[in-house]
Design a protein around this motif. Structure first.
Motif, PDB file in Angstrom:
ATOM      1  N   ARG A  71     -41.559 -17.225 -48.225  1.00 19.14           N
ATOM      2  CA  ARG A  71     -42.592 -18.112 -48.766  1.00 19.14           C
ATOM      3  C   ARG A  71     -43.912 -17.354 -48.871  1.00 19.14           C
ATOM      4  N   THR A  72     -44.628 -17.629 -49.950  1.00 23.81           N
ATOM      5  CA  THR A  72     -45.903 -16.958 -50.167  1.00 23.81           C
ATOM      6  C   THR A  72     -47.031 -17.740 -49.499  1.00 23.81           C
ATOM      7  N   THR A  73     -48.209 -17.122 -49.440  1.00 25.78           N
ATOM      8  CA  THR A  73     -49.334 -17.753 -48.754  1.00 25.78           C
ATOM      9  C   THR A  73     -49.857 -18.981 -49.487  1.00 25.78           C
ATOM     10  N   ASP A  74     -49.532 -19.125 -50.785  1.00 23.44           N
ATOM     11  CA  ASP A  74     -50.006 -20.307 -51.517  1.00 23.44           C
ATOM     12  C   ASP A  74     -48.939 -21.400 -51.589  1.00 23.44           C
ATOM     13  N   GLY A  75     -47.857 -21.266 -50.797  1.00 20.71           N
ATOM     14  CA  GLY A  75     -46.863 -22.328 -50.706  1.00 20.71           C
ATOM     15  C   GLY A  75     -45.714 -22.221 -51.682  1.00 20.71           C
ATOM     16  N   ARG A  76     -45.716 -21.207 -52.534  1.00 21.10           N
ATOM     17  CA  ARG A  76     -44.572 -21.002 -53.427  1.00 21.10           C
ATOM     18  C   ARG A  76     -43.492 -20.198 -52.711  1.00 21.10           C
ATOM     19  N   TRP A  77     -42.310 -20.131 -53.352  1.00 15.00           N
ATOM     20  CA  TRP A  77     -41.159 -19.444 -52.768  1.00 15.00           C
ATOM     21  C   TRP A  77     -40.699 -18.330 -53.689  1.00 15.00           C
ATOM     22  N   LEU A  78     -40.302 -17.188 -53.108  1.00 11.32           N
ATOM     23  CA  LEU A  78     -39.639 -16.134 -53.863  1.00 11.32           C
ATOM     24  C   LEU A  78     -38.188 -16.537 -54.076  1.00 11.32           C
ATOM     25  N   ILE A  79     -37.692 -16.428 -55.303  1.00  7.89           N
ATOM     26  CA  ILE A  79     -36.348 -16.916 -55.593  1.00  7.89           C
ATOM     27  C   ILE A  79     -35.294 -16.077 -54.865  1.00  7.89           C
ATOM     28  N   PRO A  80     -34.302 -16.739 -54.244  1.00  2.00           N
ATOM     29  CA  PRO A  80     -33.189 -16.011 -53.644  1.00  2.00           C
ATOM     30  C   PRO A  80     -32.144 -15.624 -54.689  1.00  2.00           C
ATOM     31  N   THR A  81     -32.240 -16.251 -55.858  1.00  2.00           N
ATOM     32  CA  THR A  81     -31.355 -16.013 -56.985  1.00  2.00           C
ATOM     33  C   THR A  81     -31.979 -16.665 -58.207  1.00  2.00           C
ATOM     34  N   ALA A  82     -31.725 -16.091 -59.390  1.00  2.00           N
ATOM     35  CA  ALA A  82     -32.274 -16.690 -60.614  1.00  2.00           C
ATOM     36  C   ALA A  82     -31.645 -18.038 -60.926  1.00  2.00           C
ATOM     37  N   GLU A  83     -30.603 -18.414 -60.212  1.00  2.00           N
ATOM     38  CA  GLU A  83     -30.046 -19.770 -60.347  1.00  2.00           C
ATOM     39  C   GLU A  83     -31.134 -20.821 -60.214  1.00  2.00           C
ATOM     40  N   VAL A  84     -32.078 -20.593 -59.297  1.00  2.00           N
ATOM     41  CA  VAL A  84     -33.132 -21.588 -59.054  1.00  2.00           C
ATOM     42  C   VAL A  84     -33.956 -21.810 -60.316  1.00  2.00           C
ATOM     43  N   SER A  85     -34.461 -20.745 -60.891  1.00  2.00           N
ATOM     44  CA  SER A  85     -35.304 -20.869 -62.080  1.00  2.00           C
ATOM     45  C   SER A  85     -34.510 -21.348 -63.290  1.00  2.00           C
ATOM     46  N   LEU A  86     -33.323 -20.788 -63.492  1.00  2.51           N
ATOM     47  CA  LEU A  86     -32.546 -21.111 -64.692  1.00  2.51           C
ATOM     48  C   LEU A  86     -32.047 -22.550 -64.678  1.00  2.51           C
ATOM     49  N   THR A  87     -31.547 -23.013 -63.547  1.00  3.46           N
ATOM     50  CA  THR A  87     -31.032 -24.384 -63.470  1.00  3.46           C
ATOM     51  C   THR A  87     -32.149 -25.391 -63.657  1.00  3.46           C
ATOM     52  N   ASN A  88     -33.319 -25.078 -63.109  1.00  4.58           N
ATOM     53  CA  ASN A  88     -34.453 -26.001 -63.214  1.00  4.58           C
ATOM     54  C   ASN A  88     -35.088 -26.029 -64.600  1.00  4.58           C
ATOM     55  N   LEU A  89     -34.607 -25.226 -65.525  1.00  5.28           N
ATOM     56  CA  LEU A  89     -35.095 -25.317 -66.906  1.00  5.28           C
ATOM     57  C   LEU A  89     -34.866 -26.707 -67.491  1.00  5.28           C
ATOM     58  N   VAL A  90     -33.888 -27.454 -66.966  1.00  6.40           N
ATOM     59  CA  VAL A  90     -33.593 -28.788 -67.516  1.00  6.40           C
ATOM     60  C   VAL A  90     -34.039 -29.910 -66.583  1.00  6.40           C
ATOM     61  N   ARG A  91     -34.774 -29.603 -65.547  1.00 11.55           N
ATOM     62  CA  ARG A  91     -35.190 -30.648 -64.608  1.00 11.55           C
ATOM     63  C   ARG A  91     -36.036 -31.710 -65.316  1.00 11.55           C
ATOM     64  N   GLU A  92     -35.830 -32.957 -64.919  1.00 14.00           N
ATOM     65  CA  GLU A  92     -36.581 -34.105 -65.430  1.00 14.00           C
ATOM     66  C   GLU A  92     -36.481 -34.241 -66.947  1.00 14.00           C
ATOM     67  N   GLU A  93     -35.368 -33.779 -67.512  1.00  9.71           N
ATOM     68  CA  GLU A  93     -35.130 -33.889 -68.954  1.00  9.71           C
ATOM     69  C   GLU A  93     -33.950 -34.830 -69.212  1.00  9.71           C
ATOM     70  N   ILE A  94     -33.952 -35.462 -70.388  1.00  8.55           N
ATOM     71  CA  ILE A  94     -32.779 -36.169 -70.900  1.00  8.55           C
ATOM     72  C   ILE A  94     -32.332 -35.409 -72.144  1.00  8.55           C
ATOM     73  N   LEU A  95     -31.190 -34.755 -72.063  1.00  7.94           N
ATOM     74  CA  LEU A  95     -30.696 -33.897 -73.138  1.00  7.94           C
ATOM     75  C   LEU A  95     -29.775 -34.673 -74.061  1.00  7.94           C
ATOM     76  N   GLU A  96     -29.843 -34.363 -75.335  1.00 11.31           N
ATOM     77  CA  GLU A  96     -28.854 -34.896 -76.259  1.00 11.31           C
ATOM     78  C   GLU A  96     -27.543 -34.144 -76.049  1.00 11.31           C
ATOM     79  N   HIS A  97     -26.449 -34.845 -76.157  1.00  6.19           N
ATOM     80  CA  HIS A  97     -25.154 -34.267 -75.832  1.00  6.19           C
ATOM     81  C   HIS A  97     -24.809 -33.070 -76.711  1.00  6.19           C
ATOM     82  N   ASP A  98     -25.276 -33.070 -77.946  1.00  5.65           N
ATOM     83  CA  ASP A  98     -24.865 -32.007 -78.867  1.00  5.65           C
ATOM     84  C   ASP A  98     -25.490 -30.655 -78.539  1.00  5.65           C
ATOM     85  N   VAL A  99     -26.448 -30.585 -77.594  1.00  8.10           N
ATOM     86  CA  VAL A  99     -26.990 -29.280 -77.199  1.00  8.10           C
ATOM     87  C   VAL A  99     -26.172 -28.650 -76.074  1.00  8.10           C
ATOM     88  N   LEU A 100     -25.255 -29.414 -75.501  1.00  8.00           N
ATOM     89  CA  LEU A 100     -24.451 -28.924 -74.379  1.00  8.00           C
ATOM     90  C   LEU A 100     -23.188 -28.226 -74.883  1.00  8.00           C
TER      91      LEU A 100
END
Length: 427
Positions: free
Chosen positions: A221-250
């Motif tokens: 954890r950094t001094t400003d409260g953020r976290w260093l990623i243990p894997t890019a899974e964290v950043s990549l998966t969260n690309l769709v957080r709080e979204e409602i996707l249309e089915h045809d993009v999947l």
């Protein structure tokens, strides 16, 4: 995260799933907590309803010049206004307690996952390739790298402490070549979209993929409260957080080559020599976002994509189905790809590909619109290493070792090596 409604409807199924993972039953505890939360919610709603009704009755009483009734009603409203904040605070407290309890429960294993306590319960799915057939003595990667003069552990320790490595010259170029080769393979042949994501993320992102709150000690954890990623899974998966996707993009398929940072809090004394278990390492990550019907097939596809990297490199490997006691927290089912390391005379994990169902989708509030009935459902997520770059370097160095101590570069990497065909001793 699991759905409390599902737990209420299937308490025996939850406890059976937890038993398969070696955990204690929790259904009754969770349901009891939810009952308390629901009771206080109902009480608060009844108080709000009575306050609203009494306020209207005050107007009627005053219109009828019934001052005695109006005063009684005013006193009742005043009392409700005094009591309601406490009820609302209790509701918030119990809701937070329930959310925290749910966030610490592992995912439900798929029905076809083998039962077992630890790695000894894993089951081999298949093997590919052959072990090297040379006559000279195998060596471990750190013996090879240090003898060549391109791998420096003492220098890394002076700068950063233990579990760091400095690669120089030809080995540094080989690691860069491996990462670029993997990215090109996944983007050009496997249909993944390359992403350059943040390496620092907020609490919500770590919570979304399941690292928080349970595994905080494994993170930096950094001094400003953020976290260093243990894997890019964290950043990549969260690309769709709080979204409602249309089915045809999947399905959405993302890949990234990033540094990864892990504290290795529970690994004291393990793999202390060499590059196998580092605080900082490079990895090519694969992430897929799918609907509920496609995630199982996507899991097989993702695993094949990771395996293809090793096939192209000519590295012998086996793919294992992890048992319930060896799976990760958020996984429904996991395949580990284990590469053969002659220097250690054993197989070691180089990729782990998992299907998580809607476990992460629920935590991120990431959803899609079902084309059949237009209902909103949580996305299914998958992640896998495609593959760990440092461990791929270890495997190449050990498997392509020549009798004179040099290392032959696999043919598939030659376009990335600027004409170099062999790693030789630094002059």
């Amino acid at each position: 995260m699991l759905d409390i409604k599902w737990i209420r409807d299937n308490p025996a199924a939850l406890d059976a799933a937890l038993a398969r993972r070696g955990a204690e039953p929790l259904a009754n505890t969770l349901i009891s907590l939810d009952e308390r939360r629901r009771a206080i919610v109902q009480k608060a709603q009844e108080m709000q309803s009575r306050r609203n009704a009494a306020s209207k009755e005050i107007g009627i009483a005053m219109a009828q010049k019934n001052s005695e009734l109006a005063e009684r009603l005013k006193a009742e409203v005043a009392e409700i206004k005094t009591l309601l904040p406490a009820a609302e605070d209790e509701e918030r407290k119990l809701s937070a307690e329930l959310t925290d309890a749910l966030s610490r429960i592992p995912n439900i294993p798929a029905a076809d996952v083998p039962d077992g306590k630890d790695e000894h319960g894993n089951v081999e799915k298949h093997k590919w390739g052959q072990k090297p057939g040379w006559n000279h003595k195998p060596l471990e990667h750190y013996e090879i790298g240090e003898a060549l003069g391109w791998m420096d552990f003492e220098g890394a320790a002076k700068i950063a402490g233990s579990r760091f490595t400095i690669l120089k010259g030809q080995l540094a170029r080989l690691e860069r070549a491996l990462g670029q080769f993997m990215l090109d393979t996944h983007t050009q042949e496997h249909g993944y979209l390359e992403v350059q994501p943040p390496l620092l993320v907020k609490d919500d992102a770590m919570f979304g993929t399941g690292q928080l709150p349970k595994f905080a000690e494994d993170l930096f954890r950094t001094t400003d409260g953020r976290w260093l990623i243990p894997t890019a899974e964290v950043s990549l998966t969260n690309l769709v957080r709080e979204e409602i996707l249309e089915h045809d993009v999947l399905p959405l398929r993302f890949t990234a080559l990033t540094p990864c940072f892990r504290s290795e809090a529970g690994s004291a004394g393990r793999d202390t020599r060499g590059m196998l278990r580092q605080h900082q390492f490079n990895k090519v990550e694969l992430v897929s976002i799918t609907d509920a019907d496609s995630s199982k097939a996507e899991h097989e596809r993702m695993t094949e994509c990771a395996e293809n990297v090793l096939k192209k490199l000519g590295l012998h490997f086996r793919t294992m189905t992890l048992c319930t006691g060896d799976m990760g927290f958020g996984s429904q089912k996991t395949y580990d790809i284990e590469v053969w390391l002659p220097g250690q005379d054993t197989y070691r994990e180089i990729s782990s590909c998992s299907v998580c169902g809607d476990f992460q989708g629920r935590r991120m509030n990431a959803r899609y619109r079902d084309p059949n009935d237009r209902s909103i459902k949580f996305v299914h997520t998958l992640n896998g290493s495609g593959v760990a770059v440092g461990r791929a370097l270890i495997a190449v160095v050990e498997n392509y070792l020549n009798e004179d101590g040099s290392v032959t570069i696999p043919d598939v990497l030659l376009p990335y090596m600027g004409g170099l065909k062999k790693i030789e001793k630094a002059s």
